[in-house]
Design a protein around this motif. Structure first.
Motif, PDB file in Angstrom:
ATOM      1  N   THR A 139      -6.831  -1.563  -0.016  1.00  0.00           N
ATOM      2  CA  THR A 139      -6.514  -0.644  -1.112  1.00  0.00           C
ATOM      3  C   THR A 139      -7.391  -0.986  -2.310  1.00  0.00           C
ATOM      4  O   THR A 139      -7.615  -2.152  -2.617  1.00  0.00           O
ATOM      5  CB  THR A 139      -5.027  -0.761  -1.516  1.00  0.00           C
ATOM      6  OG1 THR A 139      -4.208  -0.538  -0.378  1.00  0.00           O
ATOM      7  CG2 THR A 139      -4.679   0.230  -2.609  1.00  0.00           C
ATOM      8  N   ARG A 140      -7.864   0.050  -2.987  1.00  0.00           N
ATOM      9  CA  ARG A 140      -8.634  -0.181  -4.212  1.00  0.00           C
ATOM     10  C   ARG A 140      -7.675  -0.293  -5.389  1.00  0.00           C
ATOM     11  O   ARG A 140      -6.802   0.562  -5.581  1.00  0.00           O
ATOM     12  CB  ARG A 140      -9.625   0.958  -4.438  1.00  0.00           C
ATOM     13  CG  ARG A 140     -10.318   0.887  -5.795  1.00  0.00           C
ATOM     14  CD  ARG A 140     -11.347   1.966  -5.938  1.00  0.00           C
ATOM     15  NE  ARG A 140     -11.683   2.179  -7.341  1.00  0.00           N
ATOM     16  CZ  ARG A 140     -12.900   2.460  -7.774  1.00  0.00           C
ATOM     17  NH1 ARG A 140     -13.890   2.551  -6.917  1.00  0.00           N
ATOM     18  NH2 ARG A 140     -13.117   2.660  -9.050  1.00  0.00           N
ATOM     19  N   TYR A 141      -7.881  -1.365  -6.172  1.00  0.00           N
ATOM     20  CA  TYR A 141      -7.015  -1.629  -7.324  1.00  0.00           C
ATOM     21  C   TYR A 141      -7.856  -1.627  -8.593  1.00  0.00           C
ATOM     22  O   TYR A 141      -8.877  -2.326  -8.692  1.00  0.00           O
ATOM     23  CB  TYR A 141      -6.326  -2.983  -7.154  1.00  0.00           C
ATOM     24  CG  TYR A 141      -5.382  -3.332  -8.286  1.00  0.00           C
ATOM     25  CD1 TYR A 141      -4.159  -2.696  -8.417  1.00  0.00           C
ATOM     26  CD2 TYR A 141      -5.724  -4.313  -9.213  1.00  0.00           C
ATOM     27  CE1 TYR A 141      -3.284  -3.015  -9.445  1.00  0.00           C
ATOM     28  CE2 TYR A 141      -4.851  -4.647 -10.244  1.00  0.00           C
ATOM     29  CZ  TYR A 141      -3.639  -3.988 -10.361  1.00  0.00           C
ATOM     30  OH  TYR A 141      -2.783  -4.312 -11.381  1.00  0.00           O
ATOM     31  N   PRO A 188       0.791  -1.241   0.000  1.00  0.00           N
ATOM     32  CA  PRO A 188       0.000   0.000   0.000  1.00  0.00           C
ATOM     33  C   PRO A 188       0.817   1.281   0.000  1.00  0.00           C
ATOM     34  O   PRO A 188       0.350   2.313  -0.503  1.00  0.00           O
ATOM     35  CB  PRO A 188      -0.812  -0.122   1.303  1.00  0.00           C
ATOM     36  CG  PRO A 188      -0.924  -1.583   1.553  1.00  0.00           C
ATOM     37  CD  PRO A 188       0.375  -2.156   1.070  1.00  0.00           C
ATOM     38  N   THR A 191      -3.316   1.484  -8.280  1.00  0.00           N
ATOM     39  CA  THR A 191      -4.125   1.732  -7.093  1.00  0.00           C
ATOM     40  C   THR A 191      -4.670   3.155  -7.149  1.00  0.00           C
ATOM     41  O   THR A 191      -4.175   4.007  -7.912  1.00  0.00           O
ATOM     42  CB  THR A 191      -3.288   1.554  -5.826  1.00  0.00           C
ATOM     43  OG1 THR A 191      -2.304   2.596  -5.754  1.00  0.00           O
ATOM     44  CG2 THR A 191      -2.584   0.200  -5.831  1.00  0.00           C
ATOM     45  N   THR A 192      -5.660   3.424  -6.310  1.00  0.00           N
ATOM     46  CA  THR A 192      -6.237   4.773  -6.276  1.00  0.00           C
ATOM     47  C   THR A 192      -5.247   5.784  -5.687  1.00  0.00           C
ATOM     48  O   THR A 192      -5.439   6.992  -5.842  1.00  0.00           O
ATOM     49  CB  THR A 192      -7.529   4.771  -5.456  1.00  0.00           C
ATOM     50  OG1 THR A 192      -7.281   4.173  -4.176  1.00  0.00           O
ATOM     51  CG2 THR A 192      -8.614   3.975  -6.163  1.00  0.00           C
ATOM     52  N   ASP A 193      -4.187   5.285  -5.034  1.00  0.00           N
ATOM     53  CA  ASP A 193      -3.165   6.180  -4.496  1.00  0.00           C
ATOM     54  C   ASP A 193      -2.130   6.566  -5.543  1.00  0.00           C
ATOM     55  O   ASP A 193      -1.182   7.302  -5.242  1.00  0.00           O
ATOM     56  CB  ASP A 193      -2.453   5.513  -3.316  1.00  0.00           C
ATOM     57  CG  ASP A 193      -3.399   5.254  -2.151  1.00  0.00           C
ATOM     58  OD1 ASP A 193      -4.321   6.065  -1.953  1.00  0.00           O
ATOM     59  OD2 ASP A 193      -3.220   4.234  -1.455  1.00  0.00           O
ATOM     60  N   GLN A 248      -3.965  -3.244   5.354  1.00  0.00           N
ATOM     61  CA  GLN A 248      -4.620  -2.092   4.740  1.00  0.00           C
ATOM     62  C   GLN A 248      -5.433  -2.551   3.535  1.00  0.00           C
ATOM     63  O   GLN A 248      -5.003  -3.432   2.784  1.00  0.00           O
ATOM     64  CB  GLN A 248      -3.601  -1.041   4.295  1.00  0.00           C
ATOM     65  CG  GLN A 248      -2.842  -0.367   5.427  1.00  0.00           C
ATOM     66  CD  GLN A 248      -1.955   0.747   4.918  1.00  0.00           C
ATOM     67  OE1 GLN A 248      -2.332   1.508   4.017  1.00  0.00           O
ATOM     68  NE2 GLN A 248      -0.755   0.856   5.487  1.00  0.00           N
TER      69      GLN A 248
END
Length: 890
Positions: free
Chosen positions: A748-750, A366, A784-786, A746
């Motif tokens: 996380t959106r992938y 993450p 990822t959205t990050d 964590q």
């Protein structure tokens, strides 16, 4: 000279017959069923075979209701549905005078004596002579598609537009699995029809008949209209009632020593019984056991622990399969005149395989950093499978009874060796799986629509398994002791029963039918496990043991509403279920249970907008609960570098799925197009992930409110052109999705995207030459959205097969495969070159095959899944030579 004229006349008459069928093809809406039987003879009373008997609409004699051909004894059976009072019955064939008679639309016997008639025809060229359609049955002429080097009927099926066949012999029609494969109307192989696909000689088959929306249960023909098609292989008259035996003898060599490939196939087909027996053995990279797997296989008990093995690439298995294999099957069916059928299938396989590869797995964390595991993997595994099925069946319009008993035994062992940055690892695994199953289906009908259907399935299965790993990798858990390794033992068992009773068309109003169904299902699973250290200071830890049981009771009623008017078929199913689940973790002294009333929803629609255009759609909203494989509290060593344990979460997970299919076909111009779009949405409530500590990881579960979604679209098209026997197939696929990933505690959106493009063309530019070229491209990326992303992957595979026919019955096949991977280390492209020389002499076909002439030793491939990148350099078979002789013994 007269013989040539007769032969030419027969050929012309066949074309004339096909033309008549095409001009008159149409279908009428079905209401009442009629059966015509009879016998066709000549003036002296001698039976005539292969005479066409056709039922036409009396109101429109260009409309074909049904047709059939007479058997070798001159008898025929014509079965159809029509609401007309009178039917035009037509009988015709080569060198006989056509008979046309108007008869009452009631079941009756109609015998005819024919008169000779010499017919002089001008040559008729029928553009669609390869394919013709009558009603819902699409007919392919095998002689029109067969290639010079085609051996099995599967080879010919691959040339037919609208039909796809994978490497294992599984058949798809317009992108969907077929439901049955019949041989002269009899299903001798049930789900193992790949045995016929790969072994039935193409020269024995006259016609491939694709029966769209085929319902194999006669009692359900007016009630349930399936989406899937079935295929019937209509044999040539000379193949019926004849014992046929074919054999293949092969010997060769490669870098590892001597190679062999031997086959023996026996077939017998008659009106009342069929037998297919096979035995194969090989060590040349041929997977002789793949065809024995059931196409309807529902899987086996869960594997809780396993060795880390090299993952095979998605190329022709013959290139990388280091094996010593044996496979045998016995398949028989007996059928009487009263629609009673008995079927027996027994299969056995033994396979010993070696794998070797360099693998690198990159896990995106993450925070944007990576955990990278590099491994040199090698393993040797032995797999044994024995399966048997026995079925007794009655298949009539008002009575259906099927009793099937089956037993399966799998026993496997393997050893794996891993060299990574930590230490050399030795792995040893053995598993045993035994299952017994009994299935009962019965339908009793009062009339065409009303009746009762009862179904019952009972299954018992157990699967002990054990994994030994040397050295011990988890000193942090066991403590620093004098341990030589770890041993994980697991024993799982399962009892399951599914039962239902349905009132068919309990309420019928016009074209609407309501059929209530009661359901009672019960599933009880149990698992015992213990993880020990091995060596002088071996120990057993309570936290590393399980004695866990899960029971699931599901009962309730389903309201099923259906509508059918001939061109439109739609339905809604609404199950109302009471479900009770109970989990008991004895060692952890933890018990939980839940009771729910659940409502699900399923809807479908199928609209035949035009005779060549069908539109269908499905929607489902349902729920699921976790299985025992994610509900144990004590640690289990799932492989040498991963342990797993889970909190006892038992949520109700919901999901929705919808899809739409548009199928277009133009048999006369040999065009097939399919467009499919699908969408799915999941609310798992619980998510499963892992935390890494170096190369070691721990699997666990956490609650979540995140959802996962996926959208996919696929377009496939096929077109055949009579000129130069050109066949073109194109496919394009695109998918996009997002999903929650649990890693390092964590969520996380992938987001991921992938596209696949394939194209293939076959042609015969000259009488002595045929060309088969194909290309495929794969593209994928994810992030990822990050803002952290995985490397984009681009791969390409190009193939070319050139076949040349030479004098003296000699032919040459040269094949080239080119591969490209943008993530490959060093050379991103490589090629495989194969050469094969064939000689046909009398009843024997000799082949000298030289594979991997360039002596390419590694295949490089990579792919991304859920924040993980997998990269592999997989060992290939080296340069080899093989001499085979294929012969028809009798």
């Amino acid at each position: 000279m007269s013989h040539n004229k007769t032969k030419k006349g027969k050929s012309l008459m066949k074309r004339y017959t096909i033309l008549l069928l095409i001009l008159m093809s149409a279908y009428s809406v079905a209401f009442a069923q009629t059966i015509f039987t009879g016998k066709i003879t000549d003036g002296k009373g001698t039976p005539l075979s292969d005479i066409t008997v056709m039922a036409l609409s009396e109101k429109d004699t260009t409309s074909v209701i049904a047709y059939t051909f007479t058997e070798s004894d001159g008898r025929y059976k014509l079965q159809f549905d029509s609401n007309e009072n009178e039917i035009r019955l037509m009988v015709y064939g080569f060198n006989i005078k056509k008979i046309s008679e108007t008869v009452k639309n009631i079941s009756a016997t109609h015998n005819y004596k024919t008169e000779k008639e010499s017919i002089e025809l001008q040559e008729v060229v029928v553009k669609s002579g390869k394919i013709w359609q009558l009603g819902d049955t699409l007919n392919y002429s095998v002689d029109a598609f067969i290639g010079k080097n085609d051996i099995s009927i599967g080879d010919v099926l691959r040339r037919m537009p609208g039909i796809q066949v994978d490497d294992n012999g599984h058949i798809y029609y317009q992108g969907k699995n077929i439901s049955h494969l019949y041989i002269n109307g009899i299903d001798a192989l049930a789900g193992r029809y790949s045995i016929a696909t790969n072994n039935l000689a193409a020269q024995m088959v006259a016609t491939v008949q694709v029966m769209e929306n085929h319902q194999g249960v006669k009692a359900l023909k007016k009630l349930v209209i399936p989406d899937e098609a079935a295929i019937n292989l209509k044999l040539k008259p000379e193949a019926a009632g004849t014992l046929n035996m074919e054999a293949l003898l092969g010997v060769g060599a490669d870098d590892n020593g001597m190679m062999w490939h031997e086959e023996a196939v026996m077939t017998y087909f008659s009106k009342k019984r069929q037998h297919i027996a096979t035995y194969k053995t090989a060590n040349d990279g041929t997977d002789v056991s793949a065809e024995l797997a059931s196409c309807n296989n529902s899987g086996e008990a869960e594997q809780f622990t396993d060795i880390v093995r090299p993952t095979p690439p998605g190329i022709d298995k013959h290139n990388y399969y280091f094996n010593q294999s044996h496979a045998a099957s016995i398949n028989s069916v007996w059928k009487n005149d009263d629609d009673h059928e008995t079927r027996l299938n027994i299969v056995y396989s033994n396979d010993h395989e070696h794998r070797n590869s360099y693998d690198k797995t990159t896990y995106l964390l993450p925070d944007g950093s990576n955990t990278v595991i590099s491994e040199q993997l090698a393993d040797a595994a032995t797999e044994n499978r024995a399966e048997g099925d026995f079925e007794y069946k009655i298949n009539k319009e008002k009575l259906y009874l099927s009793e099937t008993a089956g037993m399966t035994a799998h026993w496997n062992s393997g050893k794996g060796y891993t060299d990574n940055s930590e230490a050399p690892i030795s792995q040893s695994l053995w598993t045993r799986n035994i299952s017994m199953q009994n299935r009962l289906s019965m339908i009793i009908k009062k009339d065409d629509y009303k009746g009762v259907a009862v179904n019952s399935l009972v299954t018992y299965e157990e699967k002990p398994q054990a994994l030994t790993v040397i050295p011990c990798m988890y000193d942090s858990i066991f403590g620093n002791g004098n341990y030589t390794g770890m041993r994980q033992d697991v024993k799982s068992r399962r009892f399951m029963t599914e039962n239902s009773a349905e009132m068919l068309s309990a309420i019928k109003i016009g074209n609407f039918r309501i059929s209530p169904k009661a359901t009672l299902n019960y599933n009880h699973s149990g698992m015992e496990s213990v993880l020990n250290t091995t060596g002088a200071a071996s120990t057993r830890v309570t936290d590393f043991a399980n004695d866990t049981y899960l029971s699931h009771l599901k009962t309730g009623i389903t309201a099923m509403l259906d509508y059918y008017d001939g061109s439109l078929n739609a339905g809604i199913n609404v199950p109302l279920m009471y479900e009770m689940l109970s989990l008991n973790q004895k060692i952890q002294q933890n018990s939980i249970s839940r009771n729910d009333f659940n409502v699900s929803f399923t809807a479908y629609v199928r609209w035949k907008a035009l005779s060549n255009l069908t539109i269908s759609g499905h929607y489902t909203a349902d729920h699921r609960y976790p299985s025992l494989s994610t509900l144990y509290g004590g640690y289990i060593l799932t492989n040498y570098r991963q342990i797993a344990s889970y909190e006892a979460y038992m949520p109700r997970m919901t999901w929705q799925a919808a899809d739409i299919d548009i199928d277009f076909k133009d048999p006369f111009n040999m065009i097939f197009i399919t467009l499919n779009a699908s969408y799915s949405c999941r609310s798992p409530k619980v998510i499963y992930g892992e935390t890494f500590n170096g190369i070691l990881s721990h699997m666990y579960a956490r609650t979540t409110s995140s959802r996962g979604e996926e959208f996919a679209v696929m377009l496939s098209a096929g077109k055949n052109i009579s000129w130069k026997n050109i066949s073109i197939k194109l496919t394009a696929q695109y998918s996009k999705g997002h999903m929650p990933v649990l890693r390092q505690e964590q969520i996380t959106r992938y987001d991921s995207e992938a596209a696949v493009f394939t194209a293939g063309i076959k042609a015969e530019p000259f009488n002595f030459m045929s060309v088969d070229a194909g290309s495929s491209m794969f593209l994928s990326k994810g992030s990822t959205t990050d803002g952290y992303s995985m490397p984009a992957i681009r791969t390409m595979n190009n193939s070319l097969l050139l076949s040349l026919s030479m004098p003296m019955n000699i032919s040459i096949d040269a094949g080239l495969n080119h591969y490209y991977n943008n993530l490959a280390m060093g050379n991103k492209s490589f090629a495989l070159l194969n050469l094969k020389i064939n000689l046909n002499h009398k009843r024997v076909k000799y082949s000298l095959e030289c594979n991997n002439l360039l002596n390419t030793h590694k295949y490089v491939y990579s792919y991304n899944i859920a924040m993980s990148e997998f990269y592999s350099e997989y060992n290939l078979r080296g340069r080899s030579v093989m001499l085979t002789a294929r012969m028809n013994l009798f």
